[in-house]
Design a protein around this motif. Structure first.
Motif, PDB file in Angstrom:
ATOM      1  N   GLN A 179      47.264  33.740  45.247  1.00  0.00           N
ATOM      2  CA  GLN A 179      46.013  33.737  44.503  1.00  0.00           C
ATOM      3  C   GLN A 179      45.173  34.952  44.887  1.00  0.00           C
ATOM      4  O   GLN A 179      44.580  35.617  44.034  1.00  0.00           O
ATOM      5  CB  GLN A 179      45.244  32.452  44.785  1.00  0.00           C
ATOM      6  CG  GLN A 179      43.906  32.333  44.073  1.00  0.00           C
ATOM      7  CD  GLN A 179      44.048  32.117  42.582  1.00  0.00           C
ATOM      8  OE1 GLN A 179      45.103  31.713  42.103  1.00  0.00           O
ATOM      9  NE2 GLN A 179      42.989  32.374  41.844  1.00  0.00           N
ATOM     10  N   GLY A 180      45.131  35.247  46.190  1.00  0.00           N
ATOM     11  CA  GLY A 180      44.400  36.429  46.632  1.00  0.00           C
ATOM     12  C   GLY A 180      44.999  37.712  46.107  1.00  0.00           C
ATOM     13  O   GLY A 180      44.283  38.634  45.706  1.00  0.00           O
ATOM     14  N   ALA A 182      46.780  38.105  43.315  1.00  0.00           N
ATOM     15  CA  ALA A 182      46.538  38.214  41.878  1.00  0.00           C
ATOM     16  C   ALA A 182      45.108  38.678  41.604  1.00  0.00           C
ATOM     17  O   ALA A 182      44.865  39.548  40.748  1.00  0.00           O
ATOM     18  CB  ALA A 182      46.795  36.871  41.203  1.00  0.00           C
ATOM     19  N   THR A 183      44.159  38.110  42.341  1.00  0.00           N
ATOM     20  CA  THR A 183      42.762  38.509  42.178  1.00  0.00           C
ATOM     21  C   THR A 183      42.574  39.974  42.567  1.00  0.00           C
ATOM     22  O   THR A 183      41.864  40.735  41.889  1.00  0.00           O
ATOM     23  CB  THR A 183      41.859  37.615  43.037  1.00  0.00           C
ATOM     24  OG1 THR A 183      42.033  36.255  42.641  1.00  0.00           O
ATOM     25  CG2 THR A 183      40.395  37.994  42.894  1.00  0.00           C
ATOM     26  N   LEU A 186      43.910  42.303  39.800  1.00  0.00           N
ATOM     27  CA  LEU A 186      43.004  42.393  38.658  1.00  0.00           C
ATOM     28  C   LEU A 186      41.786  43.253  38.979  1.00  0.00           C
ATOM     29  O   LEU A 186      41.315  44.028  38.140  1.00  0.00           O
ATOM     30  CB  LEU A 186      42.570  40.991  38.236  1.00  0.00           C
ATOM     31  CG  LEU A 186      43.661  40.117  37.622  1.00  0.00           C
ATOM     32  CD1 LEU A 186      43.166  38.687  37.442  1.00  0.00           C
ATOM     33  CD2 LEU A 186      44.130  40.691  36.286  1.00  0.00           C
ATOM     34  N   ALA A 187      41.280  43.130  40.209  1.00  0.00           N
ATOM     35  CA  ALA A 187      40.126  43.947  40.609  1.00  0.00           C
ATOM     36  C   ALA A 187      40.500  45.431  40.625  1.00  0.00           C
ATOM     37  O   ALA A 187      39.720  46.291  40.188  1.00  0.00           O
ATOM     38  CB  ALA A 187      39.630  43.510  41.982  1.00  0.00           C
ATOM     39  N   ALA A 202      39.037  43.285  48.521  1.00  0.00           N
ATOM     40  CA  ALA A 202      39.488  41.964  48.066  1.00  0.00           C
ATOM     41  C   ALA A 202      39.600  41.012  49.249  1.00  0.00           C
ATOM     42  O   ALA A 202      40.235  41.322  50.258  1.00  0.00           O
ATOM     43  CB  ALA A 202      40.833  42.086  47.351  1.00  0.00           C
ATOM     44  N   ASP A 206      37.773  34.449  49.368  1.00  0.00           N
ATOM     45  CA  ASP A 206      36.899  34.415  48.190  1.00  0.00           C
ATOM     46  C   ASP A 206      37.683  34.047  46.937  1.00  0.00           C
ATOM     47  O   ASP A 206      37.203  33.275  46.099  1.00  0.00           O
ATOM     48  CB  ASP A 206      36.238  35.773  47.989  1.00  0.00           C
ATOM     49  CG  ASP A 206      35.101  36.026  48.963  1.00  0.00           C
ATOM     50  OD1 ASP A 206      34.824  35.140  49.794  1.00  0.00           O
ATOM     51  OD2 ASP A 206      34.494  37.108  48.908  1.00  0.00           O
ATOM     52  N   ALA A 207      38.890  34.598  46.811  1.00  0.00           N
ATOM     53  CA  ALA A 207      39.703  34.287  45.641  1.00  0.00           C
ATOM     54  C   ALA A 207      40.032  32.805  45.574  1.00  0.00           C
ATOM     55  O   ALA A 207      40.086  32.214  44.485  1.00  0.00           O
ATOM     56  CB  ALA A 207      40.996  35.112  45.671  1.00  0.00           C
ATOM     57  N   ASN A 208      40.214  32.180  46.729  1.00  0.00           N
ATOM     58  CA  ASN A 208      40.561  30.762  46.752  1.00  0.00           C
ATOM     59  C   ASN A 208      39.353  29.850  46.613  1.00  0.00           C
ATOM     60  O   ASN A 208      39.479  28.720  46.125  1.00  0.00           O
ATOM     61  CB  ASN A 208      41.342  30.440  48.019  1.00  0.00           C
ATOM     62  CG  ASN A 208      42.776  30.904  47.916  1.00  0.00           C
ATOM     63  OD1 ASN A 208      43.638  30.176  47.432  1.00  0.00           O
ATOM     64  ND2 ASN A 208      43.045  32.136  48.328  1.00  0.00           N
ATOM     65  N   ALA A 210      37.182  30.455  44.466  1.00  0.00           N
ATOM     66  CA  ALA A 210      37.069  30.400  43.006  1.00  0.00           C
ATOM     67  C   ALA A 210      37.994  29.351  42.400  1.00  0.00           C
ATOM     68  O   ALA A 210      37.709  28.806  41.330  1.00  0.00           O
ATOM     69  CB  ALA A 210      37.372  31.775  42.410  1.00  0.00           C
ATOM     70  N   CYS A 213      36.304  25.960  41.811  1.00  0.00           N
ATOM     71  CA  CYS A 213      35.002  26.155  41.166  1.00  0.00           C
ATOM     72  C   CYS A 213      34.395  24.838  40.681  1.00  0.00           C
ATOM     73  O   CYS A 213      33.172  24.672  40.693  1.00  0.00           O
ATOM     74  CB  CYS A 213      35.132  27.141  40.005  1.00  0.00           C
ATOM     75  SG  CYS A 213      36.294  26.654  38.721  1.00  0.00           S
TER      76      CYS A 213
END
Length: 386
Positions: A179-180, A182-183, A186-187, A202, A206-208, A210, A213
């Motif tokens: 997940q981190g 992939a985020t 994209l960034a 990154a 933080d990515a996780n 999200a 949410c």
């Protein structure tokens, strides 16, 4: 027919030791970029990461390094730092997960990279980011899945009902790190789109966060989710005669279709259940009835009938069923590569596609230094200045 890849012609240099950064590189490779792993003389640690093939090679590495190239580059020496710098002169994106405290000595800190390569997108991928009080912290998958909040909520649904006393779990594999990654990818693409060199920080944590949410959203009304209370009011994982299905109920039409699927049982004809709020309040009762009904039915028959009626239900697949599933086969989700010492294995080509044709898988994970010719040979005069 092969599908055009949107990042064809771009070069990415990956200096990674962990799954998150390596997965970001793998996504770039799947989109057509030339991804060059700059490995230390001791090689990327993921080459020895479980699960392993019978010959001791890493299945994880075979997956995250497919379609990449490999050069050996020792950033602990001036020559190695100079060679990497020359390679970055030819790159569009640089991925690095070197711990923050070790970067300056290897010429990999934000300031040094920006000074030498002002047009480069420098993607830093760290467990807790490169800024803030936790920037120097290390973290493995189990730390990240729990610090992101998702581990606190697992297991839930049927698993929590069956085993209410079991401790929190992490998701199998490398969910949090991927997940981190992939985020992060994209960034970096957003930064690349700007047309300017940038430093992208990154954070896997933080990515996780999200991912959870909805749990964060519910803080507003004072609700704190727990694995024993976090579930849809009815549905979820349901046991059948020969396996399990997952049932997701969100809309009125889906409830009505489920009633038809169950042949209008008496309990579901209660007029009070016409009210969605009442159904939510009586979710445990509804699930008990659904589970009692489902145990008498075969998975494939149930899923086929459900899909005809518009009930959002799918088989809970085993790994073998995923590899041979009709949906996966029709989409060309897996490609075959030959792994030395193991033979032909199936690997997911990409978790996305850009048109009618599936993305192809061009090559297996490279051997150590298999593409050493790509690494610029730095003349002695340059080594001094480097």
């Amino acid at each position: 027919m092969q599908q055009d890849k949107p990042l064809a012609g771009l070069r990415v240099v990956e200096h990674a030791s962990g799954v998150a950064a390596a997965w970001a590189g793998r996504l770039f490779a799947a989109m057509g970029a030339e991804v060059i792993m700059a490995e230390p003389p001791a090689l990327c640690p993921l080459r020895g990461e479980a699960p392993l093939f019978d010959d001791g090679g890493s299945a994880l590495f075979a997956y995250v390094a497919a379609d990449k190239r490999s050069v050996i580059c020792d950033t602990g020496t001036p020559e190695g730092r100079g060679a990497l710098s020359a390679l970055l002169d030819t790159a569009d994106i640089f991925i690095d997960d070197t711990p923050l405290a070790a970067r300056a000595a290897r010429g990999l800190d934000e300031t040094a990279i920006a000074a030498r390569h002002p047009g480069l997108v420098h993607l830093s991928v760290l467990p807790f980011g490169a800024t803030g009080p936790k920037a120097g912290w290390t973290g493995q998958e189990i730390n990240l899945i729990h610090s992101g909040g998702e581990g606190y909520l697992l297991p839930n649904g049927l698993s929590a009902d069956m085993f209410p006393d079991r401790p929190p779990l992490r998701i199998a594999g490398h969910f949090a790190e991927m997940q981190g990654g992939a985020t992060a990818a994209l960034a970096a693409l957003a930064a690349l789109w700007s047309g300017e060199g940038q430093y992208v920080d990154a954070s896997v944590q933080d990515a996780n966060v999200a991912v959870g949410c909805f749990a964060l959203q519910r803080y507003g009304d004072g609700s704190v989710e727990h694995r024993l209370t976090r579930s849809f009011r009815y549905g979820g994982v349901i046991e059948c005669r020969d396996g399990h299905v997952e049932l997701l109920m969100l809309e009125e039409r889906q409830w009505q279709a489920l009633v038809r699927l169950m042949d209008h049982p008496r309990w579901a004809m209660d007029e009070a259940l016409d009210d969605p709020a009442t159904r939510s309040a009586r979710g445990d009762e509804i699930n008990r009835n659904i589970r009692a009904w489902a145990r008498h039915h075969a998975v494939d028959d149930l899923v086929s009938r459900a899909q005809e009626l518009g009930v959002p239900m799918a088989r809970y697949n085993t790994p073998e069923q995923i590899l041979s599933g009709a949906h996966e086969m029709a989409r060309g989700l897996f490609g075959a590569v030959t792994v030395p010492g193991t033979g032909e294995v199936l690997i997911q080509t990409a978790p996305f596609r850009f048109g009618d044709a599936p993305l192809d898988l061009c090559r297996a994970a490279p051997g150590p230094g298999a593409d050493q010719a790509l690494l610029p040979q730095i003349p002695a005069a340059r080594r001094v200045t480097a």
